[in-house]
Design a protein around this motif. Structure first.
Motif, PDB file in Angstrom:
ATOM      1  N   TYR A  81     -61.078 -34.425   1.336  1.00 15.48           N
ATOM      2  CA  TYR A  81     -59.769 -33.965   1.797  1.00 15.48           C
ATOM      3  C   TYR A  81     -59.453 -34.484   3.196  1.00 15.48           C
ATOM      4  O   TYR A  81     -58.310 -34.778   3.520  1.00 15.48           O
ATOM      5  CB  TYR A  81     -59.668 -32.440   1.726  1.00 15.48           C
ATOM      6  CG  TYR A  81     -59.578 -31.960   0.289  1.00 15.48           C
ATOM      7  CD1 TYR A  81     -58.481 -32.314  -0.492  1.00 15.48           C
ATOM      8  CD2 TYR A  81     -60.587 -31.217  -0.294  1.00 15.48           C
ATOM      9  CE1 TYR A  81     -58.398 -31.917  -1.819  1.00 15.48           C
ATOM     10  CE2 TYR A  81     -60.501 -30.813  -1.618  1.00 15.48           C
ATOM     11  CZ  TYR A  81     -59.404 -31.162  -2.371  1.00 15.48           C
ATOM     12  OH  TYR A  81     -59.314 -30.785  -3.678  1.00 15.48           O
ATOM     13  N   ASN A  84     -58.231 -38.000   2.888  1.00  6.20           N
ATOM     14  CA  ASN A  84     -56.875 -38.097   2.332  1.00  6.20           C
ATOM     15  C   ASN A  84     -55.781 -37.816   3.352  1.00  6.20           C
ATOM     16  O   ASN A  84     -54.620 -38.116   3.104  1.00  6.20           O
ATOM     17  CB  ASN A  84     -56.721 -37.130   1.154  1.00  6.20           C
ATOM     18  CG  ASN A  84     -57.372 -37.676  -0.096  1.00  6.20           C
ATOM     19  OD1 ASN A  84     -57.854 -38.808  -0.104  1.00  6.20           O
ATOM     20  ND2 ASN A  84     -57.396 -36.885  -1.146  1.00  6.20           N
ATOM     21  N   ARG A  85     -56.136 -37.220   4.482  1.00  4.95           N
ATOM     22  CA  ARG A  85     -55.106 -36.925   5.484  1.00  4.95           C
ATOM     23  C   ARG A  85     -54.471 -38.195   6.020  1.00  4.95           C
ATOM     24  O   ARG A  85     -53.340 -38.166   6.488  1.00  4.95           O
ATOM     25  CB  ARG A  85     -55.696 -36.134   6.649  1.00  4.95           C
ATOM     26  CG  ARG A  85     -56.198 -34.788   6.218  1.00  4.95           C
ATOM     27  CD  ARG A  85     -56.592 -33.955   7.396  1.00  4.95           C
ATOM     28  NE  ARG A  85     -55.416 -33.617   8.192  1.00  4.95           N
ATOM     29  CZ  ARG A  85     -55.313 -32.515   8.907  1.00  4.95           C
ATOM     30  NH1 ARG A  85     -56.292 -31.674   8.929  1.00  4.95           N
ATOM     31  NH2 ARG A  85     -54.241 -32.266   9.609  1.00  4.95           N
ATOM     32  N   LEU A  96     -43.399 -34.797  -8.132  1.00  9.86           N
ATOM     33  CA  LEU A  96     -42.871 -33.805  -7.190  1.00  9.86           C
ATOM     34  C   LEU A  96     -43.277 -32.404  -7.649  1.00  9.86           C
ATOM     35  O   LEU A  96     -43.389 -32.148  -8.839  1.00  9.86           O
ATOM     36  CB  LEU A  96     -41.344 -33.889  -7.128  1.00  9.86           C
ATOM     37  CG  LEU A  96     -40.766 -35.229  -6.704  1.00  9.86           C
ATOM     38  CD1 LEU A  96     -39.241 -35.152  -6.634  1.00  9.86           C
ATOM     39  CD2 LEU A  96     -41.331 -35.679  -5.359  1.00  9.86           C
ATOM     40  N   PHE A  97     -43.476 -31.517  -6.686  1.00  9.28           N
ATOM     41  CA  PHE A  97     -43.793 -30.122  -7.015  1.00  9.28           C
ATOM     42  C   PHE A  97     -42.506 -29.450  -7.466  1.00  9.28           C
ATOM     43  O   PHE A  97     -41.602 -29.241  -6.657  1.00  9.28           O
ATOM     44  CB  PHE A  97     -44.362 -29.395  -5.796  1.00  9.28           C
ATOM     45  CG  PHE A  97     -45.560 -30.077  -5.220  1.00  9.28           C
ATOM     46  CD1 PHE A  97     -46.642 -30.406  -6.023  1.00  9.28           C
ATOM     47  CD2 PHE A  97     -45.611 -30.415  -3.879  1.00  9.28           C
ATOM     48  CE1 PHE A  97     -47.754 -31.036  -5.506  1.00  9.28           C
ATOM     49  CE2 PHE A  97     -46.721 -31.048  -3.343  1.00  9.28           C
ATOM     50  CZ  PHE A  97     -47.797 -31.365  -4.165  1.00  9.28           C
ATOM     51  N   MET A 100     -40.884 -26.317  -5.760  1.00  6.10           N
ATOM     52  CA  MET A 100     -40.460 -26.350  -4.347  1.00  6.10           C
ATOM     53  C   MET A 100     -39.222 -27.206  -4.188  1.00  6.10           C
ATOM     54  O   MET A 100     -39.004 -28.152  -4.940  1.00  6.10           O
ATOM     55  CB  MET A 100     -41.567 -26.982  -3.489  1.00  6.10           C
ATOM     56  CG  MET A 100     -42.832 -26.196  -3.444  1.00  6.10           C
ATOM     57  SD  MET A 100     -44.066 -27.126  -2.513  1.00  6.10           S
ATOM     58  CE  MET A 100     -45.542 -26.462  -3.271  1.00  6.10           C
ATOM     59  N   PHE A 108     -44.569 -31.036   2.701  1.00  9.33           N
ATOM     60  CA  PHE A 108     -45.698 -30.230   2.210  1.00  9.33           C
ATOM     61  C   PHE A 108     -46.909 -30.245   3.142  1.00  9.33           C
ATOM     62  O   PHE A 108     -47.418 -29.205   3.532  1.00  9.33           O
ATOM     63  CB  PHE A 108     -46.130 -30.664   0.809  1.00  9.33           C
ATOM     64  CG  PHE A 108     -47.199 -29.772   0.248  1.00  9.33           C
ATOM     65  CD1 PHE A 108     -46.857 -28.609  -0.417  1.00  9.33           C
ATOM     66  CD2 PHE A 108     -48.551 -30.066   0.410  1.00  9.33           C
ATOM     67  CE1 PHE A 108     -47.833 -27.760  -0.912  1.00  9.33           C
ATOM     68  CE2 PHE A 108     -49.535 -29.220  -0.077  1.00  9.33           C
ATOM     69  CZ  PHE A 108     -49.163 -28.070  -0.748  1.00  9.33           C
ATOM     70  N   SER A 109     -47.360 -31.434   3.515  1.00  5.26           N
ATOM     71  CA  SER A 109     -48.578 -31.448   4.331  1.00  5.26           C
ATOM     72  C   SER A 109     -48.284 -31.051   5.778  1.00  5.26           C
ATOM     73  O   SER A 109     -49.147 -30.493   6.457  1.00  5.26           O
ATOM     74  CB  SER A 109     -49.304 -32.791   4.247  1.00  5.26           C
ATOM     75  OG  SER A 109     -48.436 -33.828   4.531  1.00  5.26           O
ATOM     76  N   ASN A 112     -48.256 -27.138   5.288  1.00  4.50           N
ATOM     77  CA  ASN A 112     -49.452 -26.457   4.790  1.00  4.50           C
ATOM     78  C   ASN A 112     -50.756 -26.956   5.377  1.00  4.50           C
ATOM     79  O   ASN A 112     -51.737 -26.223   5.400  1.00  4.50           O
ATOM     80  CB  ASN A 112     -49.507 -26.549   3.268  1.00  4.50           C
ATOM     81  CG  ASN A 112     -48.366 -25.796   2.627  1.00  4.50           C
ATOM     82  OD1 ASN A 112     -48.307 -24.580   2.697  1.00  4.50           O
ATOM     83  ND2 ASN A 112     -47.426 -26.526   2.051  1.00  4.50           N
ATOM     84  N   ILE A 113     -50.782 -28.199   5.806  1.00  8.84           N
ATOM     85  CA  ILE A 113     -52.023 -28.735   6.368  1.00  8.84           C
ATOM     86  C   ILE A 113     -51.934 -28.748   7.901  1.00  8.84           C
ATOM     87  O   ILE A 113     -52.813 -28.255   8.582  1.00  8.84           O
ATOM     88  CB  ILE A 113     -52.306 -30.164   5.850  1.00  8.84           C
ATOM     89  CG1 ILE A 113     -52.275 -30.205   4.318  1.00  8.84           C
ATOM     90  CG2 ILE A 113     -53.623 -30.688   6.396  1.00  8.84           C
ATOM     91  CD1 ILE A 113     -53.407 -29.513   3.618  1.00  8.84           C
ATOM     92  N   LYS A 115     -49.731 -27.129   9.581  1.00 10.11           N
ATOM     93  CA  LYS A 115     -49.230 -25.818  10.005  1.00 10.11           C
ATOM     94  C   LYS A 115     -48.106 -25.931  11.044  1.00 10.11           C
ATOM     95  O   LYS A 115     -48.062 -25.192  12.026  1.00 10.11           O
ATOM     96  CB  LYS A 115     -50.375 -24.964  10.578  1.00 10.11           C
ATOM     97  CG  LYS A 115     -51.523 -24.774   9.607  1.00 10.11           C
ATOM     98  CD  LYS A 115     -51.234 -23.670   8.627  1.00 10.11           C
ATOM     99  CE  LYS A 115     -52.380 -23.486   7.651  1.00 10.11           C
ATOM    100  NZ  LYS A 115     -52.006 -22.714   6.479  1.00 10.11           N
ATOM    101  N   ARG A 158     -42.180 -38.216   0.759  1.00  7.75           N
ATOM    102  CA  ARG A 158     -43.346 -37.346   0.895  1.00  7.75           C
ATOM    103  C   ARG A 158     -44.593 -38.161   1.240  1.00  7.75           C
ATOM    104  O   ARG A 158     -45.419 -37.745   2.050  1.00  7.75           O
ATOM    105  CB  ARG A 158     -43.563 -36.567  -0.406  1.00  7.75           C
ATOM    106  CG  ARG A 158     -44.650 -35.530  -0.308  1.00  7.75           C
ATOM    107  CD  ARG A 158     -44.789 -34.734  -1.587  1.00  7.75           C
ATOM    108  NE  ARG A 158     -45.287 -35.537  -2.691  1.00  7.75           N
ATOM    109  CZ  ARG A 158     -45.425 -35.092  -3.935  1.00  7.75           C
ATOM    110  NH1 ARG A 158     -45.074 -33.852  -4.235  1.00  7.75           N
ATOM    111  NH2 ARG A 158     -45.891 -35.876  -4.876  1.00  7.75           N
TER     112      ARG A 158
END
Ligand SMILES: Nc1ncnc2c1ncn2[C@@H]1O[C@H](COP(=O)(O)OP(=O)(O)OP(=O)(O)O)[C@@H](O)[C@H]1O
Ligand SMILES: [Mg+2]
Lengths: 250, 255
Positions: A81, A84-85, A96-97, A100, A108-109, A112-113, A115, A158
């Motif tokens: 993980y 992958n950043r 796509l999600f 959302m 998204f990141s 959520n990643i 913050k 994205r």
């Protein structure tokens, strides 16, 4: 252009098959830092599979796959993980999600990643949407309200939202009109040239390939059978590549 | 010969699936103890499972309690033990029917929804997209759902218990001519702490079964829309079976 010869993606002798059916047999490919490589190949040749292997979404049967010098098959979950950043991926079908909104997908990141606070993330998402030629008003739409080409571009926004330094594009211009294709081509060139990212693009669009590639490679029968500069496409000295470029079946 | 091979293959596949499921559970639990957490996802599922299941769970519990009062009355009246109706309703609802009906109803609703939505995410590469965006699908999708199921199901079972007992009360008063004060007193006297304990234990267990089966079948979905359909069916069927098995096991444990 002077390319520092620092390998970012290195595949050696990679094999992959599904049941009885082999897809890759002995794939070798090295992509250097800051390079934009285009992967050509007929439908079903294993282009998407190759990218999935490089992303660690699928395991190879044998062979070595290194990202920034590190063997990805040995990654622990945390390393996977973390790695992958710095990687961005545009999936062939957007992925796509669908629960959302468009801007939440793009951010998204960031949300959520990293913050980041929502206002700031939303602002960045809208900038990225504008980069791919989408107006700010799509930000609050849901993915199922978008056309195919719009979905693809949201997927693209994205993929680049968190400024990755390795980006994979799986058919970024498929399903787009010629003008929008040009916008996307320019965007890819800009990502590579301005951000110094390394890019691997899968495409069937020869014009797009000429525009964005530093180097073009051809996948056939599970291996890279040809590699050259965009201008070499006019005289590839390879019968298969010549047919592919001209669109003549063998 | 072919037959033996087929049975053998089935056996091997079953053992493989069990191992896969155990690994799945370990990863789920591991992510409860490693931040970051996603409380919004947890809360959304907590409400979806708990609050939005209230209508179906209440209705089934109500009618279960009602029919139980009728039948136990017809049984007990033949040896003049009508007074036991309140006790039987109370025990049967809180220990067995409340948890089981709530579990089966939620399995149908939530198990199916989870398997279908996660399965769709799987076949449309949204799960892969999460991974490339550095988000573990366990952290973001599976672990919060299973936790929500475990925590909210006991509450749902308690509500089912109350409504089920109330259903029995209604029938006893209006159909069977019981004195309401006596019936309530009988119910109250037969209540034990154990009833509550069993309800909570069964609720939490069923919550874990429903959500983990829903997530598991969703997560390993393969093969497009067809695969999503199969995942949904499997999630509902196997969680229902497991609920009935574990219902027996837990009853036996507390017996
Ligand atoms: N999960 C899978 N299970 C079984 N076979 C697969 C799987 N993924 C890909 N394949 C097979 O691998 C081959 C290569 O697929 P891949 O998606 O890489 O093709 P591609 O080169 O990207 O084609 P296109 O240009 O049409 O996107 C195909 O024949 C496909 O059937
Ligand atoms: Mg493809």
């Amino acid at each position: 252009m002077t390319v520092e010869k620092e390998p970012v993606i290195e595949l050696k002798n990679v094999y992959k098959s599904f049941g009885q059916k082999y897809v890759l047999r002995g794939l070798d490919l090295t992509i250097y830092k800051g390079e934009s490589v285009v992967l050509l190949g007929q439908s079903g040749m294993g282009k998407s599979v190759s990218v999935r292997l490089m992303l660690g979404l699928m395991d190879a049967d044998s062979g070595s796959i290194k990202i920034n010098g590190k063997e990805i098959t040995n990654f622990s979950e945390e390393e996977f993980y973390e790695n992958n950043r710095k990687i961005g991926m545009l999936f062939q079908n957007g992925a796509l999600f669908d629960s959302m909104s468009v801007w939440e997908n793009v951010a998204f990141s960031l949300l959520n990643i990293d913050k980041m606070n929502p206002e700031e993330a939303r602002k960045i998402a809208i900038e990225k949407l504008e980069d791919v030629g989408l107006p700010a008003k799509v930000a609050n739409m849901m993915p199922d309200e978008l056309s195919g080409g719009m979905r693809k571009r949201v997927g693209l926004a994205r993929a680049i939202a968190d400024n990755p330094n390795i980006i994979f594009f799986d058919e970024p211009t498929t399903g787009l009109d010629p003008i929008m294709s040009d916008v996307i081509n320019n965007l890819i060139v800009r990502c590579v040239k301005q951000l110094g990212a390394t890019a691997l693009t899968i495409t069937h669009d020869i014009n797009s390939a000429r525009k964005i590639a530093d180097r073009i490679v051809m996948l056939y029968d599970g291996k890279i059978i040809w590699s050259g500069k965009p201008e070499d496409l006019d005289n590839p000295k390879n019968e298969y590549v010549e047919h592919f470029v001209k669109g003549i079946s063998l | 010969m072919e037959m033996i091979q087929k049975v053998g293959n089935m056996g091997v596949n079953f053992v493989k699936a069990v191992f896969q499921f155990i690994l799945f559970l370990i990863q789920t639990i591991h992510n409860w103890f490693s931040p970051p957490y996603y409380p919004k996802v947890f809360l959304k599922n907590f409400i979806e499972i708990g609050f939005y299941s209230l209508p179906v769970v209440s209705l089934t519990a109500l009618f279960a309690g009602m029919v139980l009062a009728l039948q136990s009355y017809s049984g007990f009246s033949s040896f003049s033990a009508e007074g036991a109706v309140a006790t039987v309703v109370e025990i049967a609802i809180t220990r067995e029917l409340g948890p089981v009906f709530a579990g089966l109803m939620v399995a149908g609703r939530i198990g199916a929804t989870m398997a279908a939505s996660i399965g769709t995410m799987k076949v449309t590469e949204q799960i892969d997209a999460l991974k490339t965006l550095s988000m573990s699908p366990f952290k973001y999708i599976v672990s919060p759902r299973v936790l929500a199921g475990i925590l909210v199901m006991p509450l749902l079972v308690l509500i089912a218990d109350i409504i089920g007992v109330f259903g029995g009360f209604l029938v006893s008063i209006h159909e069977l001519g019981f004195n309401p004060y006596v019936y309530i007193k009988d119910t109250y006297n037969s209540m034990k702490m154990m009833d509550l304990t069993i309800g909570v234990a069964k609720g939490a267990t069923f919550g874990a079964i429903i959500t983990s089966m829903g997530c598991y079948y969703g997560y390993y979905t393969e093969g497009g829309a067809d695969g999503v359909g199969k995942a949904t069916t499997n999630a509902v069927v196997y969680s229902s079976i497991l609920i009935l098995i574990f219902n027996y096991v837990l009853t036996a444990v507390f017996f």
